[in-house]
Design an enzyme around this catalytic site. Structure first.
Site, short mmCIF file in Angstrom:
data_model
loop_
_atom_site.label_atom_id
_atom_site.label_comp_id
_atom_site.label_asym_id
_atom_site.label_seq_id
_atom_site.Cartn_x
_atom_site.Cartn_y
_atom_site.Cartn_z
N PRO A 29 138.16 -2.44 68.35
CA PRO A 29 138.64 -3.83 68.40
C PRO A 29 138.16 -4.57 69.66
O PRO A 29 137.76 -5.74 69.57
CB PRO A 29 140.17 -3.69 68.38
CG PRO A 29 140.40 -2.41 67.64
CD PRO A 29 139.26 -1.51 68.09
N GLU A 31 135.41 -3.92 71.39
CA GLU A 31 133.98 -4.14 71.23
C GLU A 31 133.73 -5.34 70.32
O GLU A 31 132.90 -6.21 70.61
CB GLU A 31 133.30 -2.90 70.64
CG GLU A 31 131.81 -3.12 70.38
CD GLU A 31 131.15 -2.00 69.59
OE1 GLU A 31 129.92 -1.94 69.62
OE2 GLU A 31 131.87 -1.21 68.94
N ARG A 32 134.47 -5.40 69.23
CA ARG A 32 134.28 -6.50 68.28
C ARG A 32 134.71 -7.83 68.87
O ARG A 32 134.09 -8.87 68.62
CB ARG A 32 135.01 -6.18 66.98
CG ARG A 32 134.31 -5.04 66.27
CD ARG A 32 135.04 -4.53 65.07
NE ARG A 32 134.21 -3.50 64.42
CZ ARG A 32 134.68 -2.50 63.73
NH1 ARG A 32 135.99 -2.37 63.54
NH2 ARG A 32 133.87 -1.61 63.20
N GLY A 128 113.40 -29.58 64.82
CA GLY A 128 112.14 -29.71 64.08
C GLY A 128 111.19 -28.60 64.48
O GLY A 128 111.59 -27.48 64.77
N GLY A 152 128.20 -3.45 65.88
CA GLY A 152 129.66 -3.49 65.98
C GLY A 152 130.32 -3.46 64.60
O GLY A 152 131.53 -3.57 64.48
N THR A 154 128.85 -4.39 60.35
CA THR A 154 128.29 -5.52 59.62
C THR A 154 129.39 -6.46 59.12
O THR A 154 130.57 -6.07 59.07
CB THR A 154 127.48 -5.04 58.40
OG1 THR A 154 128.38 -4.37 57.50
CG2 THR A 154 126.35 -4.12 58.81
#
Length: 169
Positions: A29, A31-32, A128, A152, A154
């Site tokens: 948690p 790390e995320r 652009g 971390g 997908t």
């Protein structure tokens, strides 16, 4: 990496033997959440660079920031990023209080990294052809943003964690 028949001195062992994966899982948690924080910061930077670019870049005799479509795109991004930051800030407070759940961290990681990718893509479009030149920070950020939705865990794994948590108890 795999180490077969490796020996570790007893004084160098971290935690209980064979419990490394469980130890790693306890930190996911955080790390995320860290990934979510960096994703929001990157989206904010992309937006700032793009607003400045749109003030200075002219097309058809006026700054491209004067075009309604440009303002709409930037307004949408500003709003989405503000909402994302609010949720991530809430998650930081929960983490600091020791109350951040795995599914909340997954929500923050999923939403923020997908937002980063979406925001950077739309900002690059407003630049652009210049947006695709590596001399511009938006082009480098475009390249770097893709991995955010992968490491971390997908996006699909984050959704699985969130979905599974909804049916627990």
């Amino acid at each position: 990496l795999f180490f077969d028949d490796g020996r570790v001195h007893a004084g160098s062992v971290l935690g209980a033997p064979g419990a490394g994966f469980a130890c790693l899982m306890q930190q996911l948690p955080q790390e995320r959440l860290t990934i979510a924080v960096s994703a929001i910061a990157a989206a904010e930077a992309a937006l700032e660079w793009t607003v400045e670019y749109c003030k200075g870049r002219s097309a058809f005799g006026q700054p491209i920031g004067n075009f309604q479509n440009t303002r709409f795109v930037l307004a949408e991004l500003k709003t989405e990023i503000a909402i994302g930051r609010t949720f991530v800030d809430q998650c930081i407070l929960a983490h600091n209080a020791g109350q951040l759940s795995a599914d909340e961290a997954a929500m923050a990681k999923w939403w923020s990294t997908e937002l980063q990718q979406r925001a950077v893509d739309r900002c690059l479009q407003l630049h652009g052809g210049y947006g695709y030149m590596r001399e511009y920070p938006i082009a480098r950020l475009y390249l770097d943003s893709r991995v955010q939705t992968i490491y971390g865990g997908t996006t699909e794994i984050m959704k699985e964690i969130i979905g599974r948590a909804m049916f627990e108890s």
